[in-house]
Design an enzyme around this catalytic site. Structure first.
Site, PDB file in Angstrom:
ATOM      1  N   CYS A  90       0.835  -1.197   0.000  1.00  0.00           N
ATOM      2  CA  CYS A  90       0.000   0.000   0.000  1.00  0.00           C
ATOM      3  C   CYS A  90       0.874   1.253   0.000  1.00  0.00           C
ATOM      4  O   CYS A  90       1.539   1.522  -1.002  1.00  0.00           O
ATOM      5  CB  CYS A  90      -0.982  -0.041   1.172  1.00  0.00           C
ATOM      6  SG  CYS A  90      -2.391   1.092   0.964  1.00  0.00           S
ATOM      7  N   HIS A 174      -3.965  -5.376   0.442  1.00  0.00           N
ATOM      8  CA  HIS A 174      -3.507  -5.814   1.767  1.00  0.00           C
ATOM      9  C   HIS A 174      -3.671  -7.328   1.942  1.00  0.00           C
ATOM     10  O   HIS A 174      -4.549  -7.797   2.666  1.00  0.00           O
ATOM     11  CB  HIS A 174      -4.277  -5.072   2.853  1.00  0.00           C
ATOM     12  CG  HIS A 174      -3.931  -3.625   2.939  1.00  0.00           C
ATOM     13  ND1 HIS A 174      -2.815  -3.171   3.605  1.00  0.00           N
ATOM     14  CD2 HIS A 174      -4.543  -2.529   2.423  1.00  0.00           C
ATOM     15  CE1 HIS A 174      -2.758  -1.851   3.521  1.00  0.00           C
ATOM     16  NE2 HIS A 174      -3.781  -1.440   2.792  1.00  0.00           N
ATOM     17  N   GLU A 176      -1.677  -9.028   3.614  1.00  0.00           N
ATOM     18  CA  GLU A 176      -1.109  -9.363   4.929  1.00  0.00           C
ATOM     19  C   GLU A 176      -2.150  -9.451   6.041  1.00  0.00           C
ATOM     20  O   GLU A 176      -1.847  -9.885   7.161  1.00  0.00           O
ATOM     21  CB  GLU A 176      -0.053  -8.322   5.315  1.00  0.00           C
ATOM     22  CG  GLU A 176      -0.564  -7.023   5.910  1.00  0.00           C
ATOM     23  CD  GLU A 176      -1.084  -6.022   4.903  1.00  0.00           C
ATOM     24  OE1 GLU A 176      -1.408  -4.877   5.301  1.00  0.00           O
ATOM     25  OE2 GLU A 176      -1.174  -6.378   3.698  1.00  0.00           O
TER      26      GLU A 176
END
Length: 233
Positions: A90, A174, A176
């Site tokens: 990001c 994202h 993660e």
């Protein structure tokens, strides 16, 4: 230096930690926040096995308010030059893009929530997600494709969703985020301040439905990055 070299993780907000990345890369992490330091001391590249740069709410080019961003960009450029494994997420991808000569596109288009992204090219790390995974988006800014980089993923709103530039992988989305991290984000006013209650609950429901399948694929992605890190060791 004794033992494996750590992975340097640059973090920009307390709630935007490495999440699944830390679990999957199987390497010690050295987490630093240098955002508001005018002259931060960062480790030399020969002291680390890789560099991970996380997200955050600030504009990637706002060095007046956050002078440490300039040091991050310089480190990223040097890491790519030195063939050090780099992962930017990001804001981290935007910083990576700027470091490699791309232009930041402020307020390019808001994407918040779970939605598909189309993978456009083969990549040994990103390919673990499959051809059109549904992932979590949470951004307003975007970045152009850096000169010489390979475009890996795209959406209609954000043409550059992922790219490969040598040793560096940038992800605008994202991957993660696991269930606990998503819960933290949805309970953090700084993350959800512009969302209404229905939007927050829709993201929460989508997370419950999507993350059980997405998280294992994301862990495989980050484990692939971890293999590059361990090879540098």
């Amino acid at each position: 230096m004794t033992g494996p070299r750590p992975v340097l993780v640059l973090q920009h907000a307390p709630h935007e930690g490495p999440g699944l990345i830390g679990r999957a890369i199987d390497a010690p992490l050295r987490v630093r926040t240098v955002l508001d330091l005018a002259d931060p001391v960062l480790p030399a590249l020969d002291e680390v096995a890789g560099v991970v740069v996380m997200g955050g709410p600030m504009d990637a080019d706002d060095v007046r308010a956050h002078p440490g961003l300039a040091a991050e960009r310089a480190l990223l450029a040097a890491a790519v030059d030195a063939d050090v494994p780099v992962l930017g997420v990001c804001l981290g991808m935007q910083l990576l893009g700027l470091a490699l000569g791309a232009r930041l596109l402020r307020r390019h288009g808001s994407e918040v929530g779970f939605a598909p992204v189309e993978l456009l090219a083969d990549d040994p790390v990103l390919g673990a997600l499959g051809a059109q995974p549904t992932v979590l988006h949470w951004h307003d800014d975007a970045v152009e494709l850096p000169p010489g980089a390979t475009l890996l993923a795209s959406t209609a709103a954000t043409p550059v969703q992922a790219f490969r530039a040598g040793s560096a992988l940038g992800l605008q989305f994202h991957a993660e985020v696991d269930a606990p991290l998503l819960g933290l984000w949805l309970d953090t006013p700084a993350m959800v301040g512009r969302l209404d209650e229905d939007e927050v609950e829709a993201i929460r429901a989508d997370g419950a439905a999507r993350l059980p399948a997405l998280a294992p694929a994301a862990e495989k992605l980050f484990a692939g990055f971890g293999e590059l890190v361990r090879a540098r060791g």
